[in-house]
Design a protein around this motif. Sequence first.
Motif, PDB file in Angstrom:
ATOM      1  N   ALA A  41       0.836  -1.209   0.000  1.00 52.10           N
ATOM      2  CA  ALA A  41       0.000   0.000   0.000  1.00 52.10           C
ATOM      3  C   ALA A  41       0.868   1.254   0.000  1.00 52.10           C
ATOM      4  CB  ALA A  41      -0.931  -0.013   1.211  1.00 52.10           C
ATOM      5  N   ALA A  42       1.943   1.240   0.786  1.00 55.27           N
ATOM      6  CA  ALA A  42       2.824   2.402   0.833  1.00 55.27           C
ATOM      7  C   ALA A  42       3.528   2.620  -0.500  1.00 55.27           C
ATOM      8  CB  ALA A  42       3.856   2.220   1.953  1.00 55.27           C
ATOM      9  N   LEU A  43       3.931   1.534  -1.150  1.00 52.19           N
ATOM     10  CA  LEU A  43       4.578   1.655  -2.462  1.00 52.19           C
ATOM     11  C   LEU A  43       3.607   2.218  -3.505  1.00 52.19           C
ATOM     12  CD1 LEU A  43       6.567  -1.707  -2.520  1.00 52.19           C
ATOM     13  CD2 LEU A  43       7.518   0.591  -2.260  1.00 52.19           C
ATOM     14  N   ARG A  44       2.384   1.737  -3.487  1.00 49.48           N
ATOM     15  CA  ARG A  44       1.392   2.251  -4.445  1.00 49.48           C
ATOM     16  C   ARG A  44       1.141   3.730  -4.219  1.00 49.48           C
ATOM     17  NH1 ARG A  44      -1.306  -2.866  -2.976  1.00 49.48           N
ATOM     18  NH2 ARG A  44      -0.926  -4.364  -4.664  1.00 49.48           N
ATOM     19  N   ALA A  45       1.024   4.128  -2.955  1.00 49.48           N
ATOM     20  CA  ALA A  45       0.789   5.539  -2.656  1.00 49.48           C
ATOM     21  C   ALA A  45       1.965   6.398  -3.127  1.00 49.48           C
ATOM     22  CB  ALA A  45       0.561   5.721  -1.155  1.00 49.48           C
ATOM     23  N   ARG A  46       3.183   5.895  -2.956  1.00 53.15           N
ATOM     24  CA  ARG A  46       4.352   6.672  -3.389  1.00 53.15           C
ATOM     25  C   ARG A  46       4.391   6.792  -4.909  1.00 53.15           C
ATOM     26  NH1 ARG A  46       7.072   9.818  -4.690  1.00 53.15           N
ATOM     27  NH2 ARG A  46       9.142  10.528  -4.021  1.00 53.15           N
ATOM     28  N   LEU A  47       4.034   5.702  -5.618  1.00 53.34           N
ATOM     29  CA  LEU A  47       3.990   5.745  -7.079  1.00 53.34           C
ATOM     30  C   LEU A  47       2.898   6.686  -7.570  1.00 53.34           C
ATOM     31  CD1 LEU A  47       4.553   1.976  -7.946  1.00 53.34           C
ATOM     32  CD2 LEU A  47       6.134   3.866  -8.381  1.00 53.34           C
ATOM     33  N   ASP A  48       1.786   6.738  -6.851  1.00 56.10           N
ATOM     34  CA  ASP A  48       0.698   7.634  -7.247  1.00 56.10           C
ATOM     35  C   ASP A  48       1.125   9.097  -7.198  1.00 56.10           C
ATOM     36  OD1 ASP A  48      -1.028   5.578  -7.773  1.00 56.10           O
ATOM     37  OD2 ASP A  48      -2.067   5.669  -5.841  1.00 56.10           O
ATOM     38  N   HIS A  49       2.112   9.406  -6.375  1.00 59.32           N
ATOM     39  CA  HIS A  49       2.624  10.778  -6.334  1.00 59.32           C
ATOM     40  C   HIS A  49       3.185  11.177  -7.688  1.00 59.32           C
ATOM     41  CE1 HIS A  49       5.725  13.908  -5.497  1.00 59.32           C
ATOM     42  NE2 HIS A  49       4.786  14.372  -4.678  1.00 59.32           N
TER      43      HIS A  49
END
Length: 413
Positions: free
Chosen positions: A61-69
């Motif tokens: 989840a944290a990786l996806r959120a960072r990529l969404d940035h």
Amino acid sequence: MSEGARNAVSTTARYDFDTVIDRRGTWCVQWDGVADRFGVDGLLPFTISDMDFETAPEVLAALRARLDHGVLGYTTWQQDDFLSAVAHWYGTRYGADLDTGRLVYGPSVLSQLSQLLQMWTSEGEGVVVHTPTYDGFRKAVLGLGRELRGVPLGDTEALERELARADAKVLVLCSPHNPTGRVWTEAELREMAELARRHGAAVISDEIHADFVHDGHVHVPYARIADAGDGGVGEGGVGDGGGPAGGRWAVITSASKSFNFPALTGSYGIIGDPADRAEYLRRMETAEGLASPAVLSLTAHIAAYREGAAWLDAVRAYVTGNLAMVAERLDAEFPELAWVPPQAGYLAWIDLRPLGVEEEALQRVLIEREKVAIMPGSVYGAPGFLRLNLGCPRSKAEAGVSALVRGLRTVRA
């Protein structure tokens, strides 16, 4: 199924470790690269020490959120989100008060090992390791032109003899030990630290398997041992007592092994002496040009250390079930092995010497007939042993031990 295996399964109900995830075609070393080591494609692999499980959902989840940035520019590890996450992990996992001012960063544990060896040794000088030896240590030491000095695991007299040699400059610990899964006791670590100090050898402690210690055993960070010996903070603390007067030392580690994201790269270390820390950082940031770490590695470390403890406990319990299953099968088929699960990790280190089988013949049967890839002990300097990776769904683990049992029967016949 044994009671231990049933209990292990029940504790993992929150997560799914049984579903088989197809890793073929993902540039995976264990699956797609099996022919590079074993000469045959399509084998069921139990080899390189990564797991066949998805990493913790909190990490994903944290990786996806960072990529969404959407912006993935240069970044820094010297920021509070990362440093405080590491301190939080040491505090909650090991009861240690970590001084984050002593932390350093690197692209991998072996990269950090290489830098420290170049700092503390010269070509031709001795580096002491325990045998059997993780093959990454051997490659790093010999690749730098240093002399590898092996001592049998647990042989204190042999260890002192090697450290007493004038050109023995570094003791490399694997804590817990790979490939055996041995967890060093505090008394053993104190004894090794004292021997290293007495003979002027630096200590580098690779603790990448530390988070995978099984119930009944306790990992003791080497930093705590070194600090106590240097007149530093002692019990419970990991302060700033290190220095050449008490012996050079460093810890190198990463969350990537226990949370299964080694392909993101990234590791960190603790270096006792301020001058050594400064020199290490200078080398990494200037000579090596590695001032900016991989942002997704930092993201994964922070999420793992802040939110991933429950997942780690669950996967460790699941692996305990795999190990218990293997112990049952081997005890039923070959009781003379008297095999017991390791104290840490998901790698079953199996001594096959009581069966009198020849390693090359067994490997031939496993590869050609059983279609499995299992690491022979000779890779670690211990012919007659086998290292079986059980960081996988139960169905794969069962297939692997069944193939091993059939292979052993064939070779013995």
